[in-house]
Design a protein around this motif. Structure first.
Motif, mmCIF file in Angstrom:
data_model
loop_
_atom_site.group_PDB
_atom_site.id
_atom_site.type_symbol
_atom_site.label_atom_id
_atom_site.label_comp_id
_atom_site.label_asym_id
_atom_site.label_seq_id
_atom_site.Cartn_x
_atom_site.Cartn_y
_atom_site.Cartn_z
ATOM 1 N N ARG A 173 -1.025 0.702 -1.891
ATOM 2 C CA ARG A 173 0.310 0.164 -2.143
ATOM 3 C C ARG A 173 0.485 -0.544 -3.247
ATOM 4 O O ARG A 173 -0.570 -1.031 -3.683
ATOM 5 C CB ARG A 173 0.860 -0.558 -0.839
ATOM 6 C CG ARG A 173 0.084 -1.610 -0.534
ATOM 7 C CD ARG A 173 0.844 -2.333 0.623
ATOM 8 N NE ARG A 173 0.024 -3.478 1.205
ATOM 9 C CZ ARG A 173 0.202 -4.886 0.489
ATOM 10 N NH1 ARG A 173 0.937 -4.833 -0.382
ATOM 11 N NH2 ARG A 173 -0.380 -6.182 0.997
ATOM 12 N N LYS A 174 1.542 -1.011 -3.874
ATOM 13 C CA LYS A 174 1.977 -1.586 -4.973
ATOM 14 C C LYS A 174 2.155 -3.052 -4.426
ATOM 15 O O LYS A 174 2.539 -3.476 -3.362
ATOM 16 C CB LYS A 174 3.182 -1.119 -5.634
ATOM 17 C CG LYS A 174 2.864 0.183 -6.432
ATOM 18 C CD LYS A 174 4.050 0.707 -6.967
ATOM 19 C CE LYS A 174 4.521 -0.009 -8.293
ATOM 20 N NZ LYS A 174 3.665 0.236 -9.521
ATOM 21 N N GLU A 175 1.924 -4.136 -5.737
ATOM 22 C CA GLU A 175 2.325 -5.515 -5.383
ATOM 23 C C GLU A 175 2.554 -6.062 -6.896
ATOM 24 O O GLU A 175 1.928 -5.643 -7.831
ATOM 25 C CB GLU A 175 1.041 -6.332 -4.963
ATOM 26 C CG GLU A 175 1.447 -7.634 -4.028
ATOM 27 C CD GLU A 175 0.280 -8.041 -3.007
ATOM 28 O OE1 GLU A 175 -0.282 -9.194 -3.245
ATOM 29 O OE2 GLU A 175 -0.421 -7.100 -2.305
ATOM 30 N N ASN A 208 2.050 4.674 -11.639
ATOM 31 C CA ASN A 208 0.917 4.202 -10.951
ATOM 32 C C ASN A 208 -0.456 4.628 -11.511
ATOM 33 O O ASN A 208 -1.336 4.839 -11.094
ATOM 34 C CB ASN A 208 0.805 4.589 -9.391
ATOM 35 C CG ASN A 208 2.063 3.911 -8.769
ATOM 36 O OD1 ASN A 208 2.480 2.861 -9.239
ATOM 37 N ND2 ASN A 208 2.565 4.387 -7.636
ATOM 38 N N TYR A 212 -0.286 -0.201 -10.114
ATOM 39 C CA TYR A 212 -0.346 -0.477 -8.682
ATOM 40 C C TYR A 212 0.002 -2.237 -8.635
ATOM 41 O O TYR A 212 0.611 -2.663 -7.856
ATOM 42 C CB TYR A 212 -1.576 -0.205 -8.106
ATOM 43 C CG TYR A 212 -1.762 0.989 -7.659
ATOM 44 C CD1 TYR A 212 -1.043 1.162 -6.186
ATOM 45 C CD2 TYR A 212 -2.406 2.048 -8.248
ATOM 46 C CE1 TYR A 212 -1.050 2.727 -5.842
ATOM 47 C CE2 TYR A 212 -2.566 3.334 -7.897
ATOM 48 C CZ TYR A 212 -1.811 3.747 -6.613
ATOM 49 O OH TYR A 212 -1.796 5.034 -6.137
ATOM 50 N N ALA A 262 11.423 -5.695 -8.208
ATOM 51 C CA ALA A 262 10.532 -5.352 -7.136
ATOM 52 C C ALA A 262 11.302 -5.134 -5.907
ATOM 53 O O ALA A 262 10.948 -4.360 -5.139
ATOM 54 C CB ALA A 262 9.538 -6.460 -7.152
ATOM 55 N N ARG A 291 12.644 -1.816 -5.335
ATOM 56 C CA ARG A 291 11.509 -0.812 -4.828
ATOM 57 C C ARG A 291 10.807 -1.184 -3.613
ATOM 58 O O ARG A 291 9.859 -0.582 -3.392
ATOM 59 C CB ARG A 291 10.384 -0.734 -5.975
ATOM 60 C CG ARG A 291 11.023 -0.144 -7.219
ATOM 61 C CD ARG A 291 10.256 -0.350 -8.349
ATOM 62 N NE ARG A 291 10.530 0.430 -9.453
ATOM 63 C CZ ARG A 291 11.520 0.215 -10.311
ATOM 64 N NH1 ARG A 291 12.532 -0.841 -10.018
ATOM 65 N NH2 ARG A 291 11.858 0.870 -11.499
ATOM 66 N N ILE A 345 8.796 -3.567 -3.149
ATOM 67 C CA ILE A 345 7.824 -4.133 -3.472
ATOM 68 C C ILE A 345 7.249 -5.625 -3.268
ATOM 69 O O ILE A 345 8.452 -6.246 -3.536
ATOM 70 C CB ILE A 345 7.282 -3.748 -4.775
ATOM 71 C CG1 ILE A 345 7.476 -2.096 -5.336
ATOM 72 C CG2 ILE A 345 5.791 -3.991 -5.310
ATOM 73 C CD1 ILE A 345 7.404 -1.632 -6.520
ATOM 74 N N CYS A 386 6.687 -9.275 -4.283
ATOM 75 C CA CYS A 386 6.466 -10.103 -5.284
ATOM 76 C C CYS A 386 5.802 -11.524 -5.088
ATOM 77 O O CYS A 386 6.781 -12.390 -4.412
ATOM 78 C CB CYS A 386 7.747 -10.044 -6.100
ATOM 79 S SG CYS A 386 7.854 -10.813 -7.729
#
Length: 628
Positions: A259-261, A331, A372, A399, A402, A404, A406
């Motif tokens: 997963r993204k950050e 990604n 990512y 962010a 999405r 995500i 932050c």
């Protein structure tokens, strides 16, 4: 430092409260504002606890330096104890970090970080904190540069129980970082006796440390090769190390959880953003994580490519521009390190972009999508041209769209301008970037400020510093037109003309002409001294001595600054650029130019009334620079 006396003298002062009052008075005088509640509590509670321990250990003659300023940055060690080693007879120094914590828990992902109830975010483990202070002191003070064994460090948590902080010792490994609690006070006294003699006073050792030559800061550009390819060349302190670890932890978590950050690191000029960015790139590179460094600065990116990729061609490819990711696969990177993210623009498209790529997609979205863990290093107050829009709010909003997470990590400590907080405050007050109006400069022992009566005088002074081994550059506001570059072999056109003094601007192109370096290398190539730099080539760089020419676009009239947009020759200012925006950008420009120097700054204004005001505000720095 705020104060220095023997342990027994300070213990006596602590009993009648005179120590607390003296430290407060000294702090206000040195920094221009009152100390915070945490510092006041430390002076009232932690320092007396340490003094009692020293005296109980029979070390009343040890010299105690309180709030010792580390060289070339604004960080202060709580206490440095100076004395004589009981075995070797050499000077011996113990750096002490004082904490009033009763308990602290290690971070489950990273034992160099810890959690304390009073703080919302992770903080550096005090063992790691004092260890890094020791390393930094050895790196930057000539008295111990060749004698690292003379320096040791301890964290003294006098309110803590062993049970409350036992997890912090997971990283304990050397003499630069030991932890003692109130429950282990006896062991603390025994340890102090192994480092400091009870038979000799410590005043002479303290003198030696205070008089140690401040080793020049390792310049970012000249060590980038080792930084990226081999090992860390800079010691990160406190929140710098927290930011570094949080990014590495985010990369690891993103890899494990798929997963993204997003991480945003904020800080003013000289807080170490680019140093952290390079350390991250180097560490990720060594770990085999696909990562890139990107900026909106052509000078910075080209310099990184040249220096960091001098021996390995593939290293050059690690340095990109913000507009390099228009067609990148989502990604495709483990991390993207966006340095100087305040220079992010609305879109990546320009007049050369193919029609098929002119989608109107926001540049922030491109940067977030490609990795990512996108990391943004920025200073919202360094915007110097219209259309730059990288802000914390913009990144957090992108962010959030999405979904995500932050995280924002602020950097407060200052490593440029010799670590002089006072000088930075003088600059922002001078330019009206903070309320209260200009103030008279009070000289400190970290940064030198001089006012020149002519450009000839300024240049002669800077050239004399170069003969002493210092780096120096001259820069100016964008108030003179830029001639086309000459053909190779022809002299550079002297565009910056002030009376009978004339010098060329730095080159604009990618090649050297008549001995002058290409634009991207003006700030780092010694041959750049012969030209006057503009804000676009100076921003992001530093040099020992900085000469700044304030042109007719910024004038002091009566009791205030007046910006004259007609005096600016900067082509980025269009008719559609509002007067308020031009005013803000011109003031920001001079803030950037006035904060490039590490040792000192020499200022000259082309306007007599402005020059006289600068003399008044510079206080004692009004004598001729050439005579210094």
């Amino acid at each position: 430092m705020l104060f220095r006396e023997s342990a027994k003298s300070i213990a006596a002062r602590a009993l009648d409260s005179s120590l607390y009052l003296h430290l407060t008075e000294q702090f206000v005088h040195m920094h221009g504002y009152r100390p915070g509640p945490a510092e006041l509590r430390s002076w009232e509670r932690s320092i007396p606890a340490l003094m009692a321990a020293l005296n109980d250990a029979g070390l009343g003659d040890v010299e105690v330096m309180l709030e010792y300023a580390l060289p070339l940055n604004s960080k202060r060690a709580d206490v440095i104890l100076a004395g004589v080693h009981p075995t070797t007879g050499e000077p011996s120094y113990v750096v002490v970090e004082l904490k009033q914590w009763s308990q602290a828990l290690p971070n489950e992902d990273d034992p160099t970080l810890c959690h304390v109830e009073a703080y919302a975010h992770p903080v550096l483990n005090p063992i790691e904190q004092v260890r890094r202070y020791c390393e930094y002191l050895v790196n930057f003070n000539g008295a111990v540069a060749e004698h690292g064994h003379r320096v040791s460090g301890v964290a003294f948590l006098h309110n803590a129980t062993e049970f409350g902080v036992t997890g912090l010792r997971d990283i304990e490994s050397d003499g630069h970082g030991l932890l003692f609690t109130g429950e282990r006070r006896g062991a603390f006294l025994d340890h102090l006796r192994t480092k400091l003699s009870d038979k000799h006073p410590g005043a002479r050792a303290a003198d030696e440390l205070c008089n140690g030559v401040k080793v020049p800061s390792k310049q970012l550009m000249t060590v980038a090769a080792e930084e990226v390819r081999e090992r860390s060349q800079f010691v990160l302190l406190d929140e710098q190390q927290v930011a570094y670890r949080m990014v590495l932890n985010a990369v690891q978590k993103a890899k494990n959880a798929d997963r993204k950050e997003v991480v945003v690191v904020t800080g003013g000029p000289g807080t170490g953003k680019s140093v952290i960015a390079l350390q991250l790139l180097g560490e990720l590179y060594r770990r085999g994580v696909p990562a890139l460094h990107a900026t909106g600065s052509q000078s910075f990116t080209k310099t990184m490519r040249k220096v960091a990729g001098a021996r390995k061609r593939e290293v050059q490819d690690l340095f990109k521009y913000f507009n390099s990711f228009m067609t990148a696969e989502k990604n495709s990177l483990g991390a993207l390190i966006c340095d100087e993210a305040h220079r992010i623009r609305e879109t990546s498209a320009n007049r050369y972009t193919r029609a098929a790529l002119r989608t109107g997609r926001a540049q922030i979205d491109e940067l977030i999508d490609v990795a990512y863990v996108p990391v943004f290093f920025l200073d919202e107050h360094q915007v110097v041209r219209p259309g730059e829009m990288g802000t914390v709010a913009d990144i957090k909003e992108a962010a959030a769209r999405r979904n995500i997470p932050c995280h924002v990590v602020p950097l407060d400590s200052q490593f440029r301008c010799g670590g002089s907080d006072a000088y930075l405050r003088w600059v922002v007050r001078l330019l009206g970037l903070e309320p209260g109006g200009p103030v008279v400069w009070e000289p400190d022992d970290r940064m030198q400020l001089l006012v020149a009566d002519s450009p000839q005088e300024m240049e002669a002074f800077l050239d004399a510093r170069r003969t002493q081994g210092y780096g120096a550059r001259m820069s100016a506001g964008y108030c003179w037109r830029w001639s086309p570059e000459p053909k190779p072999g022809n002299p550079l056109p002297p565009d910056v003309v002030i009376g009978d003094w004339a010098r060329p601007w730095n080159l604009r192109g990618d090649r050297s002409v008549s001995g002058a370096p290409p634009a991207a290398l003006w700030a780092t190539d010694p041959a750049g001294f012969g030209q006057v730099g503009c804000v676009y080539t100076a921003q992001g760089f530093e040099y020992d001595w900085s000469g700044v020419i304030i042109g007719p676009d910024l004038l002091w009239r009566g009791d205030r600054w007046v910006t004259d947009r007609t005096a600016s020759k900067d082509p980025v200012f269009k008719k559609s650029t509002s007067d308020d925006d031009v005013d803000r950008l011109i003031r920001n420009t001079y803030k950037v130019l006035l904060t490039r120097g590490m040792v000192g700054t020499v200022v000259f204004s082309t306007d007599p009334e402005t020059r006289e005001k600068l003399r008044q505000l510079a206080g004692d720095a009004t004598r001729e620079p050439a005579s210094v």
